[in-house]
Scaffold this active site. Structure first.
Site, PDB file in Angstrom:
ATOM      1  N   ARG A 238      14.642  -0.241  -3.604  1.00  0.00           N
ATOM      2  CA  ARG A 238      15.867  -0.062  -4.397  1.00  0.00           C
ATOM      3  C   ARG A 238      15.521   0.159  -5.868  1.00  0.00           C
ATOM      4  NH1 ARG A 238      18.609  -5.412  -2.950  1.00  0.00           N
ATOM      5  NH2 ARG A 238      20.262  -4.788  -4.370  1.00  0.00           N
TER       6      ARG A 238
ATOM      7  N   ARG B 230      25.840   6.284  -9.829  1.00  0.00           N
ATOM      8  CA  ARG B 230      24.421   5.993  -9.655  1.00  0.00           C
ATOM      9  C   ARG B 230      23.581   7.253  -9.701  1.00  0.00           C
ATOM     10  NH1 ARG B 230      25.013   0.815  -6.890  1.00  0.00           N
ATOM     11  NH2 ARG B 230      22.957   0.021  -6.394  1.00  0.00           N
TER      12      ARG B 230
ATOM     13  N   ARG C 215      21.418 -11.576   1.262  1.00  0.00           N
ATOM     14  CA  ARG C 215      21.755 -10.213   1.661  1.00  0.00           C
ATOM     15  C   ARG C 215      20.566  -9.581   2.389  1.00  0.00           C
ATOM     16  NH1 ARG C 215      24.406  -7.288  -3.560  1.00  0.00           N
ATOM     17  NH2 ARG C 215      22.990  -5.639  -2.885  1.00  0.00           N
TER      18      ARG C 215
HETATM   19  P1  AP5 Z   1      24.952  -2.918  -4.806  1.00  0.00           P
HETATM   20  O1  AP5 Z   1      25.590  -4.014  -4.088  1.00  0.00           O
HETATM   21  O2  AP5 Z   1      25.694  -2.227  -5.894  1.00  0.00           O
HETATM   22  O3  AP5 Z   1      23.546  -3.409  -5.291  1.00  0.00           O
HETATM   23  P2  AP5 Z   1      22.728  -3.140  -6.637  1.00  0.00           P
HETATM   24  O4  AP5 Z   1      23.200  -2.139  -7.602  1.00  0.00           O
HETATM   25  O5  AP5 Z   1      21.402  -2.894  -6.081  1.00  0.00           O
HETATM   26  O6  AP5 Z   1      23.030  -4.372  -7.430  1.00  0.00           O
HETATM   27  P3  AP5 Z   1      22.945  -5.822  -6.954  1.00  0.00           P
HETATM   28  O7  AP5 Z   1      24.267  -6.237  -6.367  1.00  0.00           O
HETATM   29  O8  AP5 Z   1      21.741  -6.012  -6.096  1.00  0.00           O
HETATM   30  O9  AP5 Z   1      22.613  -6.559  -8.304  1.00  0.00           O
HETATM   31  P4  AP5 Z   1      23.482  -6.930  -9.569  1.00  0.00           P
HETATM   32  O10 AP5 Z   1      23.076  -6.086 -10.720  1.00  0.00           O
HETATM   33  O11 AP5 Z   1      24.940  -7.002  -9.238  1.00  0.00           O
HETATM   34  O12 AP5 Z   1      22.876  -8.368  -9.829  1.00  0.00           O
HETATM   35  P5  AP5 Z   1      23.541  -9.805  -9.565  1.00  0.00           P
HETATM   36  O13 AP5 Z   1      24.601 -10.055 -10.555  1.00  0.00           O
HETATM   37  O14 AP5 Z   1      23.854 -10.012  -8.118  1.00  0.00           O
HETATM   38  O15 AP5 Z   1      24.526  -1.764  -3.785  1.00  0.00           O
HETATM   39  C1  AP5 Z   1      23.901  -2.061  -2.545  1.00  0.00           C
HETATM   40  C2  AP5 Z   1      23.631  -0.756  -1.800  1.00  0.00           C
HETATM   41  O16 AP5 Z   1      24.855  -0.048  -1.556  1.00  0.00           O
HETATM   42  C3  AP5 Z   1      22.752   0.265  -2.540  1.00  0.00           C
HETATM   43  O17 AP5 Z   1      21.377   0.001  -2.368  1.00  0.00           O
HETATM   44  C4  AP5 Z   1      23.197   1.583  -1.883  1.00  0.00           C
HETATM   45  O18 AP5 Z   1      22.614   1.731  -0.612  1.00  0.00           O
HETATM   46  C5  AP5 Z   1      24.680   1.371  -1.694  1.00  0.00           C
HETATM   47  N1  AP5 Z   1      25.476   1.825  -2.851  1.00  0.00           N
HETATM   48  C6  AP5 Z   1      26.198   1.041  -3.717  1.00  0.00           C
HETATM   49  N2  AP5 Z   1      26.768   1.776  -4.684  1.00  0.00           N
HETATM   50  C7  AP5 Z   1      26.405   3.068  -4.430  1.00  0.00           C
HETATM   51  C8  AP5 Z   1      26.662   4.295  -5.102  1.00  0.00           C
HETATM   52  N3  AP5 Z   1      27.380   4.353  -6.234  1.00  0.00           N
HETATM   53  N4  AP5 Z   1      26.128   5.407  -4.584  1.00  0.00           N
HETATM   54  C9  AP5 Z   1      25.390   5.387  -3.449  1.00  0.00           C
HETATM   55  N5  AP5 Z   1      25.100   4.260  -2.775  1.00  0.00           N
HETATM   56  C10 AP5 Z   1      25.594   3.109  -3.262  1.00  0.00           C
HETATM   57  O19 AP5 Z   1      22.287 -10.716  -9.971  1.00  0.00           O
HETATM   58  C11 AP5 Z   1      21.128 -10.739  -9.172  1.00  0.00           C
HETATM   59  C12 AP5 Z   1      20.567 -12.166  -9.108  1.00  0.00           C
HETATM   60  O20 AP5 Z   1      20.101 -12.541 -10.393  1.00  0.00           O
HETATM   61  C13 AP5 Z   1      21.614 -13.230  -8.720  1.00  0.00           C
HETATM   62  O21 AP5 Z   1      20.982 -14.179  -7.908  1.00  0.00           O
HETATM   63  C14 AP5 Z   1      22.044 -13.863 -10.060  1.00  0.00           C
HETATM   64  O22 AP5 Z   1      22.391 -15.215  -9.902  1.00  0.00           O
HETATM   65  C15 AP5 Z   1      20.777 -13.693 -10.904  1.00  0.00           C
HETATM   66  N6  AP5 Z   1      21.045 -13.399 -12.312  1.00  0.00           N
HETATM   67  C16 AP5 Z   1      21.851 -12.428 -12.788  1.00  0.00           C
HETATM   68  N7  AP5 Z   1      21.832 -12.417 -14.131  1.00  0.00           N
HETATM   69  C17 AP5 Z   1      20.985 -13.417 -14.507  1.00  0.00           C
HETATM   70  C18 AP5 Z   1      20.533 -13.906 -15.778  1.00  0.00           C
HETATM   71  N8  AP5 Z   1      20.943 -13.347 -16.937  1.00  0.00           N
HETATM   72  N9  AP5 Z   1      19.658 -14.923 -15.786  1.00  0.00           N
HETATM   73  C19 AP5 Z   1      19.223 -15.471 -14.632  1.00  0.00           C
HETATM   74  N10 AP5 Z   1      19.612 -15.061 -13.392  1.00  0.00           N
HETATM   75  C20 AP5 Z   1      20.475 -14.039 -13.348  1.00  0.00           C
END
Ligand code: AP5
Length: 216
Positions: free
Chosen positions: A175, A92, A164
């Site tokens: 974020r 990241r 969450r």
């Molecule tokens: P993390 O859990 O990794 O969160 P994120 O990167 O913010 O990603 P998300 O899990 O929120 O989203 P995603 O891209 O996986 O989307 P999703 O598939 O769920 O990290 C959380 C925290 O941990 C960070 O803020 C940080 O504090 C820490 N952290 C983690 N990794 C770190 C690192 N490397 N370094 C430092 N700190 C770190 O989809 C989202 C929603 O959209 C769902 O409801 C889904 O159903 C919907 N959706 C998805 N795709 C579509 C589509 N094509 N059409 C319609 N709906 C869709």
């Protein structure tokens, strides 16, 4: 014929990294390394790291590079990574990318592709604030776009769904800001290395087809 691939999934929070990791894993047995999931597990187990991470995650801030990279290095040393892996949400920062390169080279592994899910900010905020996760199996849903068959109940295991704590509008905005400031420089970094596959589609089936083409 299945190709064994080592992938990074990068994108803003809510871009679909977790959703499309899960869909890909249904057909391809590879290791899924989600740093968000690893940290949430630490929080659940109330470890020292979990207590520290919980504060940062609630504010939408990143956990220190060396801490997270050390955890990923340990995970990449596991034998299931021999079948290929998806790094979901890591690296990241540029520093994390450098630490990853060191880890991969010491383990004799290499990266094949970096998949960037590019999604507009207004869509991101709608998705995040309507996301639901299964408390037991972790399956990801969305009240607006990917709802469960029965309200608040997981289709797969029948458990309760929850939101969450970092999916409030306020934290989602922080974020997103952290993504642009600290993570987006990675896009150019990997583009220059010729590793980038950019996905601008939002249709689920079309995205699955692009990802399947990478592996089949
Ligand atoms: P993390 O859990 O990794 O969160 P994120 O990167 O913010 O990603 P998300 O899990 O929120 O989203 P995603 O891209 O996986 O989307 P999703 O598939 O769920 O990290 C959380 C925290 O941990 C960070 O803020 C940080 O504090 C820490 N952290 C983690 N990794 C770190 C690192 N490397 N370094 C430092 N700190 C770190 O989809 C989202 C929603 O959209 C769902 O409801 C889904 O159903 C919907 N959706 C998805 N795709 C579509 C589509 N094509 N059409 C319609 N709906 C869709």
């Amino acid at each position: 014929m299945l190709k064994q691939k080592n992938l990074i999934f990068v994108g803003a929070p809510g871009a679909g990294k977790g959703t499309f990791s899960a869909l890909l894993l249904e057909r391809h047995p590879m290791a899924h390394i989600s740093t968000g999931d690893i940290l949430r597990d630490e929080v659940k187990r109330d470890t020292e790291l979990g207590r520290e991470a919980a504060k940062l995650m609630k504010e939408g801030k990143l956990v220190p590079d060396e801490v997270i990279a050390g955890m990923v290095r340990e995970r990449l040393a596991q034998p299931d990574c021999d079948n290929g892996f998806i790094l979901d949400g890591f690296p990241r920062t540029i520093r994390q990318a450098e630490l990853l390169e060191e880890a991969l080279s010491s383990l004799g592994r290499k990266l094949d592709r970096v998949v960037y899910f590019k999604v507009d900010d207004d869509v991101i905020l709608k998705r995040l604030t309507a996301r639901l996760n299964c408390r037991k199996c972790g399956k990801i849903y969305n009240k607006l776009f990917m709802p469960p068959k029965v309200e608040n109940v997981c289709d797969d295991c029948g458990s309760e769904l929850f939101q969450r704590p970092d999916d409030s509008l306020e934290t989602a905005k922080s974020r997103l800001e952290v993504f642009y400031r600290q993570t987006s420089p990675l896009i150019d970094y990997y583009r220059k290395q010729g590793l980038m596959l950019e996905i601008t589609e939002t249709d689920k089936d079309k995205i699955c087809a692009v990802l399947a083409a990478e592996l089949e």
